[in-house]
Write an enzyme that holds these catalytic residues in place. Structure first.
Site, PDB file in Angstrom:
ATOM      1  N   LYS A  11      40.468  34.023  40.775  1.00 55.51           N
ATOM      2  CA  LYS A  11      38.867  33.922  40.444  1.00 55.51           C
ATOM      3  C   LYS A  11      38.784  33.562  39.103  1.00 55.51           C
ATOM      4  O   LYS A  11      39.450  33.669  38.100  1.00 55.51           O
ATOM      5  CB  LYS A  11      38.140  35.101  41.034  1.00 55.51           C
ATOM      6  CG  LYS A  11      38.477  35.474  42.407  1.00 55.51           C
ATOM      7  CD  LYS A  11      37.708  36.774  42.998  1.00 55.51           C
ATOM      8  CE  LYS A  11      37.839  36.959  44.314  1.00 55.51           C
ATOM      9  NZ  LYS A  11      37.019  38.032  44.866  1.00 55.51           N
ATOM     10  N   TYR A  51      32.804  32.182  52.090  1.00 57.30           N
ATOM     11  CA  TYR A  51      32.484  33.616  52.032  1.00 57.30           C
ATOM     12  C   TYR A  51      31.303  33.901  53.121  1.00 57.30           C
ATOM     13  O   TYR A  51      30.594  34.826  53.125  1.00 57.30           O
ATOM     14  CB  TYR A  51      31.935  34.181  50.595  1.00 57.30           C
ATOM     15  CG  TYR A  51      33.153  34.540  49.861  1.00 57.30           C
ATOM     16  CD1 TYR A  51      33.920  35.640  50.101  1.00 57.30           C
ATOM     17  CD2 TYR A  51      33.288  34.203  48.646  1.00 57.30           C
ATOM     18  CE1 TYR A  51      35.081  35.980  49.293  1.00 57.30           C
ATOM     19  CE2 TYR A  51      34.289  34.702  47.854  1.00 57.30           C
ATOM     20  CZ  TYR A  51      35.029  35.397  47.958  1.00 57.30           C
ATOM     21  OH  TYR A  51      36.319  36.011  47.375  1.00 57.30           O
ATOM     22  N   ASN A 114      36.981  40.331  40.290  1.00 56.84           N
ATOM     23  CA  ASN A 114      37.927  41.254  40.536  1.00 56.84           C
ATOM     24  C   ASN A 114      39.115  40.476  40.450  1.00 56.84           C
ATOM     25  O   ASN A 114      40.287  40.923  41.137  1.00 56.84           O
ATOM     26  CB  ASN A 114      37.869  42.153  41.843  1.00 56.84           C
ATOM     27  CG  ASN A 114      37.587  41.637  43.043  1.00 56.84           C
ATOM     28  OD1 ASN A 114      37.306  40.290  43.158  1.00 56.84           O
ATOM     29  ND2 ASN A 114      37.425  42.055  44.237  1.00 56.84           N
ATOM     30  N   HIS A 117      41.505  36.723  45.225  1.00 57.00           N
ATOM     31  CA  HIS A 117      41.077  36.836  46.521  1.00 57.00           C
ATOM     32  C   HIS A 117      42.385  36.800  47.384  1.00 57.00           C
ATOM     33  O   HIS A 117      43.299  36.073  46.876  1.00 57.00           O
ATOM     34  CB  HIS A 117      39.932  35.927  47.155  1.00 57.00           C
ATOM     35  CG  HIS A 117      40.013  35.551  48.606  1.00 57.00           C
ATOM     36  ND1 HIS A 117      39.430  36.428  49.306  1.00 57.00           N
ATOM     37  CD2 HIS A 117      40.892  34.846  49.556  1.00 57.00           C
ATOM     38  CE1 HIS A 117      39.400  36.000  50.554  1.00 57.00           C
ATOM     39  NE2 HIS A 117      40.706  35.015  50.899  1.00 57.00           N
ATOM     40  N   GLU A 128      41.942  30.030  56.358  1.00 58.66           N
ATOM     41  CA  GLU A 128      41.548  29.878  54.992  1.00 58.66           C
ATOM     42  C   GLU A 128      42.625  28.954  54.214  1.00 58.66           C
ATOM     43  O   GLU A 128      42.058  28.140  53.428  1.00 58.66           O
ATOM     44  CB  GLU A 128      41.506  31.195  54.195  1.00 58.66           C
ATOM     45  CG  GLU A 128      40.398  32.287  54.680  1.00 58.66           C
ATOM     46  CD  GLU A 128      40.624  33.542  53.815  1.00 58.66           C
ATOM     47  OE1 GLU A 128      41.541  33.776  52.985  1.00 58.66           O
ATOM     48  OE2 GLU A 128      39.716  34.463  54.263  1.00 58.66           O
TER      49      GLU A 128
END
Ligand code: IDP
Length: 140
Positions: A11, A51, A114, A117, A128
């Protein structure tokens, strides 16, 4: 145990701090192989669609803004039980709850920023992976 593939995203908080190599080392040291990888900037539309399951959550808008705030590295990881193994390597969503030695315990800035993913099921992994990669881009 079956060889599986899972979709991973490094991320923007992690790419900003130049942590791609350190995070990739965690995958490789734990037996996962990076069989596809590209550094991209997600569009707002891509982040919203990716998302989409969280669309009704209070943090959805902020999550989308965060995911487009800088480059991400999308990747396909392959190995025995790759989906579950990657979730173990990543640690809990909130770094405050993440086990010692996990990516999120060591690198995450917050529950939102964080660092990584990882798909949460084999079924979602397939969806995905197809969202970001053509079959010809995945080299096992
Ligand atoms: P996961 O990434 O561990 O599978 P999910 O519950 O699917 O966790 O949430 C997706 C992402 O949304 C998280 O990784 C995190 O970036 C963000 N997120 C989850 N819960 C919160 C929250 O309470 N506040 C802000 N962001 C959150």
């Amino acid at each position: 145990m079956a060889t599986e593939r899972t979709l991973s995203i490094i991320k923007p908080d992690a790419t900003r701090r130049n942590l791609t190599g350190k995070i990739n080392a965690r995958f490789e040291e734990n037996g996962l192989r990076i069989v596809a990888q590209k550094r991209v900037r997600l569009t707002k539309e891509q982040a919203e669609a990716f998302y989409g399951v969280h669309r009704e959550r209070s943090f959805f808008g902020e999550l989308v803004s965060f995911m487009i705030s800088g480059p991400v590295v999308v990747q396909v990881l392959e190995g025995e039980n790759a989906v579950l193994k990657n979730r173990e390597i990543m640690g809990a969503t909130n770094p405050a709850n993440a086990a010692a030695g996990t990516i999120r315990a060591d690198f995450a800035e917050s529950v939102e920023a964080n660092s990584v993913h990882g798909s949460d099921s084999a079924e979602n992994a397939a969806t995905e992976i197809a969202y970001f990669f053509a079959q010809s881009e995945i080299v096992g």
